[in-house]
Write a protein that holds these residues in place. Structure first.
Motif, short mmCIF file in Angstrom:
data_model
loop_
_atom_site.label_atom_id
_atom_site.label_comp_id
_atom_site.label_asym_id
_atom_site.label_seq_id
_atom_site.Cartn_x
_atom_site.Cartn_y
_atom_site.Cartn_z
N PRO A 131 0.11 1.96 -8.11
CA PRO A 131 -0.84 2.56 -7.14
C PRO A 131 -0.82 1.87 -5.78
O PRO A 131 -1.15 2.50 -4.77
CB PRO A 131 -2.19 2.39 -7.84
CG PRO A 131 -1.87 2.25 -9.29
CD PRO A 131 -0.55 1.55 -9.36
N LYS A 132 -0.45 0.60 -5.74
CA LYS A 132 -0.41 -0.11 -4.47
C LYS A 132 0.78 0.29 -3.61
O LYS A 132 0.81 0.02 -2.41
CB LYS A 132 -0.37 -1.63 -4.73
CG LYS A 132 -1.61 -2.20 -5.37
CD LYS A 132 -1.51 -3.71 -5.52
CE LYS A 132 -0.44 -4.08 -6.54
NZ LYS A 132 -0.40 -5.55 -6.77
N MET A 133 1.78 0.94 -4.23
CA MET A 133 2.98 1.32 -3.50
C MET A 133 2.83 2.74 -2.98
O MET A 133 3.29 3.71 -3.57
CB MET A 133 4.20 1.21 -4.42
CG MET A 133 5.52 1.20 -3.65
SD MET A 133 5.67 -0.23 -2.57
CE MET A 133 7.43 -0.24 -2.26
N THR A 134 2.16 2.85 -1.85
CA THR A 134 1.91 4.16 -1.24
C THR A 134 3.19 4.73 -0.66
O THR A 134 4.20 4.03 -0.51
CB THR A 134 0.86 4.03 -0.14
OG1 THR A 134 1.41 3.20 0.90
CG2 THR A 134 -0.43 3.41 -0.66
N GLU A 135 3.14 5.99 -0.31
CA GLU A 135 4.30 6.63 0.31
C GLU A 135 4.68 5.93 1.61
O GLU A 135 5.87 5.75 1.91
CB GLU A 135 4.00 8.10 0.57
CG GLU A 135 5.20 8.88 1.09
CD GLU A 135 4.91 10.36 1.24
OE1 GLU A 135 5.65 11.01 2.01
OE2 GLU A 135 3.97 10.85 0.60
N LEU A 136 3.68 5.51 2.38
CA LEU A 136 3.95 4.80 3.63
C LEU A 136 4.64 3.46 3.38
O LEU A 136 5.54 3.06 4.13
CB LEU A 136 2.66 4.60 4.43
CG LEU A 136 2.11 5.82 5.14
CD1 LEU A 136 0.78 5.48 5.82
CD2 LEU A 136 3.11 6.35 6.18
N LYS A 137 4.23 2.77 2.33
CA LYS A 137 4.87 1.49 2.02
C LYS A 137 6.30 1.68 1.54
O LYS A 137 7.20 0.90 1.87
CB LYS A 137 4.04 0.73 0.99
CG LYS A 137 2.79 0.09 1.57
CD LYS A 137 2.07 -0.76 0.55
CE LYS A 137 0.84 -1.43 1.18
NZ LYS A 137 0.09 -2.24 0.19
N ILE A 138 6.53 2.71 0.74
CA ILE A 138 7.89 3.00 0.31
C ILE A 138 8.77 3.26 1.52
O ILE A 138 9.90 2.76 1.63
CB ILE A 138 7.92 4.20 -0.66
CG1 ILE A 138 7.26 3.83 -1.99
CG2 ILE A 138 9.36 4.67 -0.89
CD1 ILE A 138 7.14 4.98 -2.96
#
Length: 520
Positions: A131-138
């Motif tokens: 859940p911490k790996m948002t699309e923006l972070k990816i």
């Protein structure tokens, strides 16, 4: 031009088809190679923490490149020569007779990084289960990895005539996989597109990983790389815009002197920047670095190349041509008693110890067996002098000369590359007197001034050969490179001087054929 190679030998083919396992590295220990954290591939990327560690692992792969970058960058050029302790591999490079198996010219460690990056990119989406790996972070991690890969490909493209382009993960490739081959122009066009995309994405906040301020510098600045790529492709106005943006906005907002070539970064502080990077003192100058740390068993062999103490080899030394450049400088407010480039020359870039002239830049502030000098990818002077090149090529020669001397236009804190180390300005009238054949061509005169200033500013940092190629190619004047490189032997070995000058007068001899691409 892009084509498919049918000449890859088993070495590179094996490199492309071997299964790469991504190593996991501790952030608090920089790039700690001792940790045994290899996991099954499906588990490599199933969390933000694992993707972060894999990205650090990709940066760790840059460490083995440093020695080759410096040797190939400055020994092939006019700033380094071999000592009487030389080995055959270094002598080949010095004399431009580089064999296919010369380790300093090997592409293998560069492809190790590329394959690592490809593997991460192919598996990033697996981290979405966290859940911490948002699309923006990816997307931010993708931009980071594509930037690393782009920078590594640029180094290969500046060394070899043609470069096999591998953009895929190794998974699924079969023995005999043949990648396409890019020439320099095709590679540059692809790299520009990569960096234009990456430059629009969020940047990772490495400072959140560790309290040590060096982590602010462990990344490849996208704007700096894009500005350099625009310069190489002749898009000079775009280069001006992105480099100036980097100077004005990519430093520490709390310190207006960061990246500005301001007075605080001058005089003796120039030398101090080489041993204060790890406690943040040189934050004003260094933008992107490859760090090492002896206490974490991360060392390099630069001292072995350059130091003349009893425990190192001392196989390379500054050329007389290099030393003469610093000695010929005049202080802006000098009395005539002390002259020369006091802050970048003696006891900064080079030193005389026990009657030997040595490269000193990587020994400043280091103990005799420390062997962990930082390698700089980009620093403030890069941004300003690349900007000066772009300004000069876009018809703003007067502003380009100001960058060298006194002021980067639009950067109120700057005092110029020479100004911050207390040197007299380079005047256009003097350039015309020294080069009467070019008296009517101010752009060409400023190019010559930039070539000289870059030699003194970046000596022994691995930039010189690519600088000479860039300037000579842009001017359509091979002698700009050939005469300078050969000149380091003009006095002591006239025959070698003549041979090198003749050989390097042909642009076909500026780049190498990648060993795997050699014809039978």
């Amino acid at each position: 031009m892009m084509k498919t190679s049918n000449n890859l030998n088993s070495g590179l083919r094996g490199l492309f088809t071997a299964l790469l396992c991504v190593s996991m590295f501790s952030c608090s220990d920089f790039f700690n190679p001792e940790q045994d954290l290899i996991q099954e591939k499906d588990e490599h990327y199933n969390s933000l923490d694992k993707v972060r560690r894999a990205t650090v692992g990709a940066y760790a792969g840059l460490q083995p490149l440093v020695e080759s970058l410096i040797v190939m960058g400055d020994l092939r050029a006019d700033l380094l020569v071999t000592t009487q302790n030389y080995d055959a591999d270094l002598l080949e490079i010095d004399k431009h007779e580089i064999s296919a198996n010369n380790p300093y010219a090997s592409p293998d460690p560069f492809y190790d990084v590329i394959l690592d990056c490809n593997d991460i990119l192919a598996n990033l989406e697996k981290s979405a289960v966290d859940p911490k790996m948002t699309e923006l972070k990816i997307e931010a991690y993708e931009a980071e990895i594509r930037t690393i890969r782009a920078w590594v490909y640029l180094q290969l493209a500046q060394t070899f005539k043609e470069v096999p382009m591998v953009k895929e993960s190794l998974d699924g490739h079969f023995p005999g996989y043949e990648p396409r081959v890019y020439d320099f122009s095709t590679m540059l066009n692809w790299l520009v597109k990569e960096l234009e995309w990456a430059n629009e994405k969020s940047r990772l906040d490495w400072t959140a990983l560790d309290e040590n301020p060096v982590w602010k510098k462990v990344y490849i600045n996208r704007k700096a790389l894009l500005g350099e790529l625009y310069l190489l492709t002749g898009n000079f106005n775009a280069s001006v815009d992105v480099l100036k943006d980097c100077i004005l906005n990519d430093g520490n907002d709390a310190d207006e002197d960061v990246l500005k070539c301001a007075p605080v970064s001058g005089t003796s502080a120039w030398k101090r920047s080489w041993f204060k990077i790890k406690d943040g003192v040189s934050g004003f100058e260094h933008l992107s670095v490859i760090p090492f740390a002896k206490d974490q068993r991360q060392t390099n062999r630069l001292m072995n190349l350059f130091s003349n103490d009893k425990i190192h080899r001392y196989v390379l030394k500054p050329s007389r041509v290099a030393v003469a450049k610093w000695e010929a400088q005049e202080l802006k407010d000098g009395s005539g008693i002390l002259e020369g480039d006091l802050y970048r020359g003696q006891l900064a870039s080079y030193a005389v110890m026990d009657k030997d002239t040595i490269v000193y830049k990587y020994q400043v502030g280091k103990s005799v067996n420390q062997n962990d000098a930082v390698h700089t990818i980009y620093r403030a002077a890069d941004l300003h002098l690349l900007l000066a090149e772009a300004l000069n090529q876009s018809g703003q020669s007067e502003d380009a000369l100001k960058v060298i001397n006194e002021k980067t236009v639009g950067v109120k804190e700057s005092v110029g590359i020479r100004g911050r180390v207390g040197l007299k300005p380079v005047r256009m009238v003097d350039l015309k007197d020294q080069n009467p054949a070019l008296a009517s061509d101010e752009k060409a005169l400023v190019e010559l001034a930039l070539l000289e200033e870059r030699a003194m500013e970046f000596a022994f940092e691995g930039r010189r050969w690519n600088t000479l190629v860039r300037f000579a190619d842009r001017a359509g004047a091979p002698l700009i490179l050939a005469e300078r490189v050969a000149s380091k032997y003009k006095q002591n070995d006239p025959q070698l001087y003549a041979r090198l000058k003749e050989k390097l007068s042909s642009q076909d001899n500026w780049k190498l054929v990648m060993p795997e691409l050699k014809k039978d």
